[in-house]
Design a protein around this motif. Structure first.
Motif, PDB file in Angstrom:
ATOM      1  N   THR A 171       3.207 -25.407 -11.415  1.00  0.00           N
ATOM      2  CA  THR A 171       3.840 -24.835 -12.525  1.00  0.00           C
ATOM      3  C   THR A 171       4.041 -23.293 -12.086  1.00  0.00           C
ATOM      4  O   THR A 171       4.551 -22.630 -12.992  1.00  0.00           O
ATOM      5  N   SER A 172       3.529 -22.954 -11.045  1.00  0.00           N
ATOM      6  CA  SER A 172       3.380 -21.348 -10.706  1.00  0.00           C
ATOM      7  C   SER A 172       4.836 -20.648 -10.841  1.00  0.00           C
ATOM      8  O   SER A 172       4.919 -19.324 -10.972  1.00  0.00           O
ATOM      9  N   GLY A 173       5.879 -21.383 -10.443  1.00  0.00           N
ATOM     10  CA  GLY A 173       7.360 -20.542 -10.565  1.00  0.00           C
ATOM     11  C   GLY A 173       7.661 -20.177 -11.938  1.00  0.00           C
ATOM     12  O   GLY A 173       8.408 -19.186 -11.889  1.00  0.00           O
ATOM     13  N   VAL A 174       6.812 -20.900 -13.100  1.00  0.00           N
ATOM     14  CA  VAL A 174       7.173 -20.102 -14.467  1.00  0.00           C
ATOM     15  C   VAL A 174       6.668 -18.581 -14.521  1.00  0.00           C
ATOM     16  O   VAL A 174       7.195 -17.901 -15.163  1.00  0.00           O
ATOM     17  N   GLN A 175       5.631 -18.373 -13.526  1.00  0.00           N
ATOM     18  CA  GLN A 175       5.350 -16.919 -13.587  1.00  0.00           C
ATOM     19  C   GLN A 175       6.180 -16.080 -13.324  1.00  0.00           C
ATOM     20  O   GLN A 175       6.489 -14.874 -13.602  1.00  0.00           O
ATOM     21  N   ILE A 176       6.870 -16.493 -11.984  1.00  0.00           N
ATOM     22  CA  ILE A 176       8.106 -15.778 -11.679  1.00  0.00           C
ATOM     23  C   ILE A 176       9.126 -15.466 -12.727  1.00  0.00           C
ATOM     24  O   ILE A 176       9.613 -14.275 -12.850  1.00  0.00           O
ATOM     25  N   HIS A 209       0.590 -33.499 -13.988  1.00  0.00           N
ATOM     26  CA  HIS A 209       0.759 -32.186 -14.942  1.00  0.00           C
ATOM     27  C   HIS A 209      -0.359 -31.201 -14.748  1.00  0.00           C
ATOM     28  O   HIS A 209      -1.130 -31.363 -14.191  1.00  0.00           O
ATOM     29  N   GLN A 210       0.567 -29.787 -14.853  1.00  0.00           N
ATOM     30  CA  GLN A 210      -0.289 -28.676 -14.499  1.00  0.00           C
ATOM     31  C   GLN A 210      -0.299 -27.779 -15.683  1.00  0.00           C
ATOM     32  O   GLN A 210       0.721 -27.797 -16.679  1.00  0.00           O
ATOM     33  N   PHE A 211      -1.095 -26.858 -15.856  1.00  0.00           N
ATOM     34  CA  PHE A 211      -1.020 -25.843 -16.965  1.00  0.00           C
ATOM     35  C   PHE A 211      -1.491 -24.655 -16.317  1.00  0.00           C
ATOM     36  O   PHE A 211      -2.285 -24.128 -15.649  1.00  0.00           O
ATOM     37  N   PHE A 252      -0.476 -16.696  -3.391  1.00  0.00           N
ATOM     38  CA  PHE A 252       0.158 -15.897  -4.610  1.00  0.00           C
ATOM     39  C   PHE A 252      -0.970 -15.178  -5.363  1.00  0.00           C
ATOM     40  O   PHE A 252      -1.010 -14.261  -6.298  1.00  0.00           O
ATOM     41  N   THR A 253      -2.151 -15.235  -4.840  1.00  0.00           N
ATOM     42  CA  THR A 253      -3.264 -14.380  -5.648  1.00  0.00           C
ATOM     43  C   THR A 253      -4.201 -13.953  -4.451  1.00  0.00           C
ATOM     44  O   THR A 253      -4.427 -14.420  -3.596  1.00  0.00           O
ATOM     45  N   GLU A 254      -4.759 -12.757  -4.710  1.00  0.00           N
ATOM     46  CA  GLU A 254      -5.641 -11.939  -3.782  1.00  0.00           C
ATOM     47  C   GLU A 254      -6.398 -11.195  -4.686  1.00  0.00           C
ATOM     48  O   GLU A 254      -6.125 -10.032  -5.306  1.00  0.00           O
ATOM     49  N   LEU A 283     -10.110 -25.969 -11.710  1.00  0.00           N
ATOM     50  CA  LEU A 283      -8.715 -25.220 -11.392  1.00  0.00           C
ATOM     51  C   LEU A 283      -8.851 -24.042 -10.387  1.00  0.00           C
ATOM     52  O   LEU A 283      -9.868 -24.044  -9.848  1.00  0.00           O
ATOM     53  N   GLY A 284      -7.768 -23.540  -9.987  1.00  0.00           N
ATOM     54  CA  GLY A 284      -7.668 -22.307  -9.166  1.00  0.00           C
ATOM     55  C   GLY A 284      -6.953 -21.185  -9.798  1.00  0.00           C
ATOM     56  O   GLY A 284      -6.348 -21.319 -10.881  1.00  0.00           O
ATOM     57  N   GLY A 285      -7.200 -20.096  -9.296  1.00  0.00           N
ATOM     58  CA  GLY A 285      -6.788 -18.723  -9.840  1.00  0.00           C
ATOM     59  C   GLY A 285      -7.010 -17.541  -9.225  1.00  0.00           C
ATOM     60  O   GLY A 285      -7.822 -17.767  -8.011  1.00  0.00           O
ATOM     61  N   GLY A 286      -6.855 -16.493  -9.874  1.00  0.00           N
ATOM     62  CA  GLY A 286      -7.000 -15.237  -8.929  1.00  0.00           C
ATOM     63  C   GLY A 286      -6.202 -14.091  -9.479  1.00  0.00           C
ATOM     64  O   GLY A 286      -5.658 -14.127 -10.559  1.00  0.00           O
ATOM     65  N   MET A 287      -6.223 -12.976  -8.731  1.00  0.00           N
ATOM     66  CA  MET A 287      -5.511 -11.813  -9.176  1.00  0.00           C
ATOM     67  C   MET A 287      -4.209 -11.805  -8.542  1.00  0.00           C
ATOM     68  O   MET A 287      -4.180 -11.906  -7.378  1.00  0.00           O
ATOM     69  N   PHE A 306      -3.666 -11.504 -13.757  1.00  0.00           N
ATOM     70  CA  PHE A 306      -4.476 -12.712 -13.226  1.00  0.00           C
ATOM     71  C   PHE A 306      -3.536 -13.902 -13.451  1.00  0.00           C
ATOM     72  O   PHE A 306      -2.671 -13.868 -14.405  1.00  0.00           O
ATOM     73  N   ALA A 307      -3.874 -14.902 -12.720  1.00  0.00           N
ATOM     74  CA  ALA A 307      -3.235 -16.015 -12.981  1.00  0.00           C
ATOM     75  C   ALA A 307      -4.127 -17.302 -12.673  1.00  0.00           C
ATOM     76  O   ALA A 307      -5.194 -17.224 -11.800  1.00  0.00           O
ATOM     77  N   PHE A 308      -3.939 -18.498 -13.202  1.00  0.00           N
ATOM     78  CA  PHE A 308      -4.569 -19.744 -13.141  1.00  0.00           C
ATOM     79  C   PHE A 308      -3.773 -20.858 -12.993  1.00  0.00           C
ATOM     80  O   PHE A 308      -2.815 -20.904 -13.919  1.00  0.00           O
TER      81      PHE A 308
HETATM   82  N1  DAH Z   1      -0.459 -23.526  -7.968  1.00  0.00           N
HETATM   83  C1  DAH Z   1      -2.052 -24.031  -7.451  1.00  0.00           C
HETATM   84  C2  DAH Z   1      -1.673 -25.424  -7.039  1.00  0.00           C
HETATM   85  O1  DAH Z   1      -0.778 -26.020  -7.600  1.00  0.00           O
HETATM   86  C3  DAH Z   1      -2.796 -23.822  -8.472  1.00  0.00           C
HETATM   87  C4  DAH Z   1      -2.948 -22.225  -8.973  1.00  0.00           C
HETATM   88  C5  DAH Z   1      -3.792 -21.545  -8.113  1.00  0.00           C
HETATM   89  C6  DAH Z   1      -2.292 -21.710  -9.938  1.00  0.00           C
HETATM   90  C7  DAH Z   1      -3.939 -20.326  -8.523  1.00  0.00           C
HETATM   91  C8  DAH Z   1      -2.358 -20.321 -10.078  1.00  0.00           C
HETATM   92  C9  DAH Z   1      -3.283 -19.535  -9.177  1.00  0.00           C
HETATM   93  O2  DAH Z   1      -1.709 -19.498 -11.016  1.00  0.00           O
HETATM   94  O3  DAH Z   1      -3.441 -18.244  -9.522  1.00  0.00           O
HETATM   95  O4  DAH Z   1      -2.611 -25.871  -6.210  1.00  0.00           O
END
Ligand code: DAH
Length: 339
Positions: A171-176, A209-211, A252-254, A283-287, A306-308
């Motif tokens: 779902t990370s494309g929704v960030q963009i 499904h992702q969130f 996409f995060t660091e 979950l995964g996430g970061g700056m 930040f995003a996750f």
């Molecule tokens: N997009 C990653 C995946 O599908 C999950 C994820 C990781 C989303 C880090 C994020 C993030 O927004 O910051 O495995």
């Protein structure tokens, strides 16, 4: 080479006799045509052959694959017919039964988990953005700083259409989309369906499904991420839940991290549920990487974020103690009625 094909044919004949149901047929397909299947393994040996041999070998592999695909399609039809007939014979339908009251639906465990996630994050002031399931390669990969040779981009992993479109892999494309079109500060969540070319097994499904969560503004730090996700984990799994951040790598995060929660069954001691680890990855996430901000027209010297990303199916499976992801997609009423 000939020996290899002889052995393959021999194995095929034996295994064909063992196919008695759609699920054994699927096992058969995975064994021979899957990503790590016999045919793929045989292709690996091609490197040692001369050009001439390679041509012949490739031709033969293609022939076998075509034959197998045809066989599997026909066999599936045959089994389906047998199963339907058997069901019709076994099940009497009582047309006098009044179904009116019996058939009220229940919420699907994925919908329940999604609803709970949305409730938790809207209470924290997040708004919900939905993105399309058919996404551009640019939004799904390029804008997210995914290297051109990243394995997730391969046709083996991702469903591509022509014209630079694909079924989104996360779902990370929704960030963009959000960063490009909305004013700062941003605080958004985005639940939805994603697709990857994974073989269906107890823990993988080609549709899942992702969130996604995203916050961008001034002075946003890793502490905000940690605080937010701690709140989420406690609301979702109980106030006593502890969280653990492990360093990870996302383009996409660091910095990037994966987050585990202490096992809510054993409280961290280690049990069957958490595989003895005492913790479960959720979950995964970061700056948000400065390059990603810049690509969306946001000044990375002034703003941070930040995003996750959370796997909803996984959350549902943990929360409702479901041990096989396939149950979520088979629509068996006996399973669904439990929720
Ligand atoms: N997009 C990653 C995946 O599908 C999950 C994820 C990781 C989303 C880090 C994020 C993030 O927004 O910051 O495995």
């Amino acid at each position: 080479m000939k020996e290899k094909f002889d052995k393959l044919y021999l194995d095929l004949e034996t295994d064909k006799n063992d196919i008695k149901s759609l699920s054994t047929l699927n096992d058969f397909r995975v064994k021979y045509l899957g990503k790590k299947g016999s045919l793929k393994l045989m292709m690996k040996d091609m490197a040692n052959l001369t050009n001439e041999q390679r041509k012949e070998f490739g031709k033969k592999v293609n022939e076998v694959r075509d034959e197998l695909e045809k066989f599997i399609a026909e066999k599936a039809k045959e089994i389906e017919l047998i199963e339907v007939n058997k069901k019709l014979e076994e099940e009497d339908i009582d047309v006098t039964i009044d179904f009116e009251d019996e058939l009220s639906g229940t919420r699907h465990p994925i919908s329940l988990a999604m609803k709970e996630l949305v409730t938790i994050f809207t209470a924290l002031g997040y708004k919900m953005n939905e993105g399309p399931e058919i996404e551009t390669v640019f939004n799904n990969f390029d804008a997210l700083n995914s290297p051109i040779d990243h394995p997730s981009r391969s046709e083996n992993d991702t469903f591509y259409f022509s014209d630079g479109l694909l079924l989104r892999t996360h779902t990370s494309g929704v960030q963009i989309r959000t960063m490009k079109s909305e004013e700062l500060p941003i605080r958004m969540i985005s639940p939805g369906r994603c697709f990857r070319k994974d073989e269906l097994d107890a823990t993988h499904s080609p549709m899942f499904h992702q969130f996604e969560g995203l916050v961008v503004g001034e002075n946003i730090t890793m502490s905000d991420l940690k605080g937010t996700l701690t709140r989420f984990a406690k609301d979702m799994f109980g106030e006593e839940t502890k969280i653990i951040f492990r360093p990870h790598d996302f383009p996409f995060t660091e910095p990037s991290a994966e987050m585990d929660v202490s096992c809510f069954k054993c409280g961290g001691e280690g049990c069957k549920f958490c595989g003895g680890n005492g913790a479960i990855e959720i979950l995964g996430g970061g700056m948000v990487h400065p390059k990603v901000l810049e690509r969306c027209g946001i000044d990375s010297t002034k703003y941070s974020g930040f995003a996750f990303g959370i796997g909803i199916d996984r959350i549902a499976m943990l929360k409702y103690e479901i041990d096989d992801i396939r149950l979520l997609y088979q629509n068996d009423r006996r399973f669904l009625e439990q929720f």
